[in-house]
Write a protein that holds these residues in place. Sequence first.
Motif, mmCIF file in Angstrom:
data_model
loop_
_atom_site.group_PDB
_atom_site.id
_atom_site.type_symbol
_atom_site.label_atom_id
_atom_site.label_comp_id
_atom_site.label_asym_id
_atom_site.label_seq_id
_atom_site.Cartn_x
_atom_site.Cartn_y
_atom_site.Cartn_z
ATOM 1 N N ALA A 185 90.373 18.827 -17.063
ATOM 2 C CA ALA A 185 91.537 18.002 -16.704
ATOM 3 C C ALA A 185 92.826 18.666 -17.205
ATOM 4 C CB ALA A 185 91.384 16.601 -17.301
ATOM 5 N N ARG A 186 92.755 19.288 -18.407
ATOM 6 C CA ARG A 186 93.940 19.991 -18.918
ATOM 7 C C ARG A 186 94.287 21.198 -18.040
ATOM 8 N NH1 ARG A 186 91.228 18.564 -23.731
ATOM 9 N NH2 ARG A 186 90.409 20.664 -24.117
ATOM 10 N N ASP A 187 93.237 21.949 -17.601
ATOM 11 C CA ASP A 187 93.473 23.050 -16.661
ATOM 12 C C ASP A 187 94.123 22.526 -15.374
ATOM 13 O OD1 ASP A 187 92.554 25.255 -18.081
ATOM 14 O OD2 ASP A 187 90.472 25.005 -17.416
ATOM 15 N N LEU A 188 93.578 21.410 -14.888
ATOM 16 C CA LEU A 188 94.065 20.840 -13.621
ATOM 17 C C LEU A 188 95.532 20.442 -13.720
ATOM 18 C CD1 LEU A 188 91.360 18.492 -12.077
ATOM 19 C CD2 LEU A 188 92.475 20.432 -10.992
ATOM 20 N N GLU A 189 95.884 19.851 -14.870
ATOM 21 C CA GLU A 189 97.264 19.416 -15.131
ATOM 22 C C GLU A 189 98.231 20.601 -14.931
ATOM 23 O OE1 GLU A 189 99.383 15.978 -17.111
ATOM 24 O OE2 GLU A 189 97.429 16.270 -16.182
ATOM 25 N N LEU A 190 97.912 21.725 -15.611
ATOM 26 C CA LEU A 190 98.757 22.929 -15.506
ATOM 27 C C LEU A 190 98.757 23.466 -14.071
ATOM 28 C CD1 LEU A 190 97.798 24.895 -18.764
ATOM 29 C CD2 LEU A 190 99.988 23.768 -18.253
ATOM 30 N N ALA A 191 97.568 23.442 -13.462
ATOM 31 C CA ALA A 191 97.451 23.996 -12.111
ATOM 32 C C ALA A 191 98.251 23.162 -11.114
ATOM 33 C CB ALA A 191 95.984 24.058 -11.712
ATOM 34 N N LEU A 227 76.190 30.155 -11.926
ATOM 35 C CA LEU A 227 77.283 29.203 -11.810
ATOM 36 C C LEU A 227 78.158 29.515 -10.617
ATOM 37 C CD1 LEU A 227 78.233 29.382 -15.551
ATOM 38 C CD2 LEU A 227 77.446 27.312 -14.416
ATOM 39 N N GLU A 228 78.635 28.487 -9.974
ATOM 40 C CA GLU A 228 79.633 28.700 -8.936
ATOM 41 C C GLU A 228 80.939 29.082 -9.610
ATOM 42 O OE1 GLU A 228 81.715 26.318 -5.298
ATOM 43 O OE2 GLU A 228 79.882 25.494 -6.151
ATOM 44 N N ASP A 229 81.708 29.901 -8.949
ATOM 45 C CA ASP A 229 82.952 30.392 -9.540
ATOM 46 C C ASP A 229 84.092 29.438 -9.260
ATOM 47 O OD1 ASP A 229 85.187 33.061 -8.559
ATOM 48 O OD2 ASP A 229 85.152 31.821 -10.352
ATOM 49 N N PRO A 230 84.605 28.732 -10.271
ATOM 50 C CA PRO A 230 85.645 27.742 -9.979
ATOM 51 C C PRO A 230 87.081 28.287 -10.040
ATOM 52 C CG PRO A 230 84.538 27.264 -12.075
ATOM 53 C CD PRO A 230 84.254 28.674 -11.690
ATOM 54 N N GLY A 231 87.331 29.597 -10.003
ATOM 55 C CA GLY A 231 88.711 30.099 -9.926
ATOM 56 C C GLY A 231 89.018 31.115 -10.963
ATOM 57 N N GLY A 232 90.250 31.532 -11.239
ATOM 58 C CA GLY A 232 90.623 32.618 -12.135
ATOM 59 C C GLY A 232 91.127 32.137 -13.476
ATOM 60 N N LYS A 233 92.269 32.656 -13.945
ATOM 61 C CA LYS A 233 92.805 32.313 -15.261
ATOM 62 C C LYS A 233 93.197 30.837 -15.320
ATOM 63 C CE LYS A 233 97.666 33.773 -14.493
ATOM 64 N NZ LYS A 233 97.709 33.086 -13.216
ATOM 65 N N GLU A 234 93.333 30.211 -14.141
ATOM 66 C CA GLU A 234 93.698 28.800 -14.092
ATOM 67 C C GLU A 234 92.622 27.934 -14.726
ATOM 68 O OE1 GLU A 234 93.498 30.785 -11.470
ATOM 69 O OE2 GLU A 234 95.621 31.271 -11.233
ATOM 70 N N SER A 235 91.406 28.487 -14.889
ATOM 71 C CA SER A 235 90.320 27.653 -15.395
ATOM 72 C C SER A 235 89.907 28.038 -16.810
ATOM 73 C CB SER A 235 89.122 27.753 -14.447
ATOM 74 O OG SER A 235 88.877 29.094 -14.125
ATOM 75 N N THR A 236 90.824 28.657 -17.582
ATOM 76 C CA THR A 236 90.483 29.144 -18.913
ATOM 77 C C THR A 236 89.890 28.059 -19.805
ATOM 78 O OG1 THR A 236 92.219 30.787 -18.775
ATOM 79 C CG2 THR A 236 91.374 30.293 -20.969
ATOM 80 N N GLU A 237 90.553 26.920 -19.879
ATOM 81 C CA GLU A 237 90.063 25.860 -20.792
ATOM 82 C C GLU A 237 88.676 25.393 -20.398
ATOM 83 O OE1 GLU A 237 91.773 23.081 -22.974
ATOM 84 O OE2 GLU A 237 93.895 23.621 -22.740
ATOM 85 N N SER A 238 88.467 25.204 -19.093
ATOM 86 C CA SER A 238 87.147 24.764 -18.640
ATOM 87 C C SER A 238 86.098 25.801 -19.007
ATOM 88 C CB SER A 238 87.142 24.568 -17.119
ATOM 89 O OG SER A 238 88.264 23.841 -16.688
ATOM 90 N N PHE A 239 86.402 27.078 -18.775
ATOM 91 C CA PHE A 239 85.446 28.139 -19.067
ATOM 92 C C PHE A 239 85.123 28.222 -20.562
ATOM 93 C CE2 PHE A 239 86.052 30.794 -15.031
ATOM 94 C CZ PHE A 239 84.779 30.490 -14.591
ATOM 95 N N VAL A 240 86.153 28.125 -21.389
ATOM 96 C CA VAL A 240 85.916 28.194 -22.829
ATOM 97 C C VAL A 240 85.002 27.052 -23.256
ATOM 98 C CG1 VAL A 240 86.994 27.957 -25.099
ATOM 99 C CG2 VAL A 240 88.025 29.468 -23.387
ATOM 100 N N ALA A 241 85.253 25.862 -22.728
ATOM 101 C CA ALA A 241 84.421 24.710 -23.074
ATOM 102 C C ALA A 241 82.980 24.937 -22.621
ATOM 103 C CB ALA A 241 84.997 23.448 -22.437
ATOM 104 N N ILE A 242 82.809 25.422 -21.396
ATOM 105 C CA ILE A 242 81.459 25.663 -20.874
ATOM 106 C C ILE A 242 80.760 26.748 -21.694
ATOM 107 C CG2 ILE A 242 80.178 26.580 -18.889
ATOM 108 C CD1 ILE A 242 82.307 25.245 -17.074
ATOM 109 N N SER A 243 81.519 27.818 -22.004
ATOM 110 C CA SER A 243 80.956 28.942 -22.736
ATOM 111 C C SER A 243 80.463 28.528 -24.118
ATOM 112 C CB SER A 243 82.028 30.031 -22.842
ATOM 113 O OG SER A 243 81.583 31.103 -23.623
ATOM 114 N N LYS A 244 81.260 27.688 -24.799
ATOM 115 C CA LYS A 244 80.866 27.205 -26.136
ATOM 116 C C LYS A 244 79.553 26.449 -26.062
ATOM 117 C CE LYS A 244 85.204 26.831 -28.668
ATOM 118 N NZ LYS A 244 86.364 25.946 -28.854
ATOM 119 N N VAL A 245 79.439 25.598 -25.044
ATOM 120 C CA VAL A 245 78.223 24.797 -24.897
ATOM 121 C C VAL A 245 77.020 25.699 -24.642
ATOM 122 C CG1 VAL A 245 77.080 23.095 -23.436
ATOM 123 C CG2 VAL A 245 79.478 22.772 -24.094
#
Lengths: 395, 395
Positions: A53-59, A97-115
């Motif tokens: 949602a934070r990524d989406l806000e910026l996007a 994983l399906e690719d949900p986009g580029g640098k715009e999805s950094t926060e989502s990716f970091v969260a997924i990666s941590k998990v």
Amino acid sequence: MSITNASAYEAAKSAKSASHTLATLPTSARNDALTAIHTALSEAKEDILAANARDLELAKKAAENGQLSLSILSRLDLGKKGKWEDMLKGILDVRGLEDPGGKESTESFVAISKVISAALENTQVPNTAIQLVTTRDAIPQLLEQDRFIDLVIPRGSNELVRYIKSSTKIPVLGHADGICSIYLEHSVDPDLAVRVVVDSKTSYPAACNSVETLLVEEAALQSVLPPVAEALLAKGVSLRCDANTKAALTLHLPKSSSAILQDAEEVDFDTEHLSLVLAIKTVPIVTDAIIHINNHGSHHTDVILTSSEEIAEQFMSGVDSAGVFWNTSTRMADGMRFGFGTEVGISTNKIHARGPVGLEGLMIYKYKIRGAGHVTAEYGEGEGQKSFKHQKIEL
Amino acid sequence: MSITNASAYEAAKSAKSASHTLATLPTSARNDALTAIHTALSEAKEDILAANARDLELAKKAAENGQLSLSILSRLDLGKKGKWEDMLKGILDVRGLEDPGGKESTESFVAISKVISAALENTQVPNTAIQLVTTRDAIPQLLEQDRFIDLVIPRGSNELVRYIKSSTKIPVLGHADGICSIYLEHSVDPDLAVRVVVDSKTSYPAACNSVETLLVEEAALQSVLPPVAEALLAKGVSLRCDANTKAALTLHLPKSSSAILQDAEEVDFDTEHLSLVLAIKTVPIVTDAIIHINNHGSHHTDVILTSSEEIAEQFMSGVDSAGVFWNTSTRMADGMRFGFGTEVGISTNKIHARGPVGLEGLMIYKYKIRGAGHVTAEYGEGEGQKSFKHQKIEL
């Protein structure tokens, strides 16, 4: 593990080492890891969607300022109906994983990666088997690690793919855009032609497997072309015609239709419009269509519409593309439709993997020989020497 | 056609265009061309061998001055017993020409190329399907023609392969040299070990599939290693030993043998000696052998000698090489022995073709779909929509 915190050398080396461990693990251990990732992601849904949602806000702001396309914005939203579930299902399907986009999805990716990292801790799969690159700065150094990295699959613009290819010795599986053509031969059933051309152009104009060029056999100008053009115009497609096709359509279509025909320029036949624009050109016969496609196409997917099996086979042999289809839509070129699961992309390379690429397209073989002391010196043409059998083995 | 006389762009473009013509020719037309080439070369034997003799003359002088190795000189001679016949047989086998050397063979190549060009004139195969590059100056321009050239297969030194890889966006099928290892496990039958190691090291020491490193399990130091080392020494092999293997051999071999043992340096385990030199190292167990090979080897061919199927399979899964053999010689890694005919080379790439590469390793597929007006819009999850079957088809 995030590559911002480690050198590219160490990151690539540890990933390679992890791949060696992975190769020796039993299938059950690899499946355990996928299950652990699946479970952990399910449990972390709330956190990940909050990061998204934070990524989406910026996007959204970037989209409002025109810095980001609406289509990227829409692909970014993991909360969209069915998207999260599809992604999790993909993991269990071992499809990635399906690719949900580029640098715009950094926060989502970091969260997924941590998990994922945390989930792997309790399995036999090394943590470094999956690594996240969060900054573009790390890319050039990673591209130098040809000793450890076997293959690069860039996902993004044509410019990105070209940059990657010219910046590394590592093989690149290129997923280019598509300039797909349909060749309209005079013997084709007009209803079939209408159905296939309309599907190829209008079912998803922004996709790389949508048709960009319609090549019309001279003998089809007065018969098959008019109903096809009429159906396309009714769907809102802009037709960019050469002189011959424009003349034929002006003769056969109502004035209201022929008035909105546009004139094609040479560049239209080398352009991936990715929108409701179709370039139309006359060719004398099938061999001219083949030459046009081989010179102007992107070797992705090309279609012939004809009732002649002989001409269809000639077209399919002569056109040098990953997909050569007879009487069906260009949009059939798709990993999901081919049964590959979520696809890695569509390759226009002529080595390794061509066309839609799934998990199997990423594999390579190794030769295992189980001997009993066999040595080469015993084989040869000399007296008493053995010879190799080289028989075809029936499956 | 010689590329000195045409731009690299035109040369590559016309070769590509020729490939499209070739793709549509019936097999008979392609076979006619091979037969025509075979006949023309047979008839021109005298001229070609005369050109080759001129090359040989210059090469002999270069060899005398130490500018050329004797092994290149020997490979250059087309008049050598059986060589000409083998080359012509290769054409009929559709296996391609054997590579007789670099710039040293310019005259021979020009003579052969002229004959082939003339032979193709009377066939359906375009003349530009085969082109000869006579100067190195043309190479950089050719490497820029990624639009027309699908694959580069450099034949020559490691330096050449590395230069090519870093100078082009075109995929390179790398035929690297080989640092092949054999792992000696204590349970192996000593006679079998002697046979396989001797064959791997001595049957053709200059070949890329000869063994360079012997890894000895600690438990095999006192039992299997001594007879293997003795047999190697008897064949004139220089053994470069680490401390443990030297100690074991000093204990078990006659003084005359142990006196000629050499000390291994670290660099010996990363070197392709291509001569009668073998580096020997102790490893505690199989997993250490796997790690050593994955880090120091060249991913070409590695062998385990053991009577334990379980350990053999562990080794073959864990070693990341094109060939992983159990109880047989490294020198089995060979296109001819695999039944591929004359090989293009041995690939240590991890994409497309790995290990010995023959004609089939140069092929790629295309997807042909023969439809009946099928369109994507009719498939989906909605009411009345079709779904894809994706069934495995029994062969």
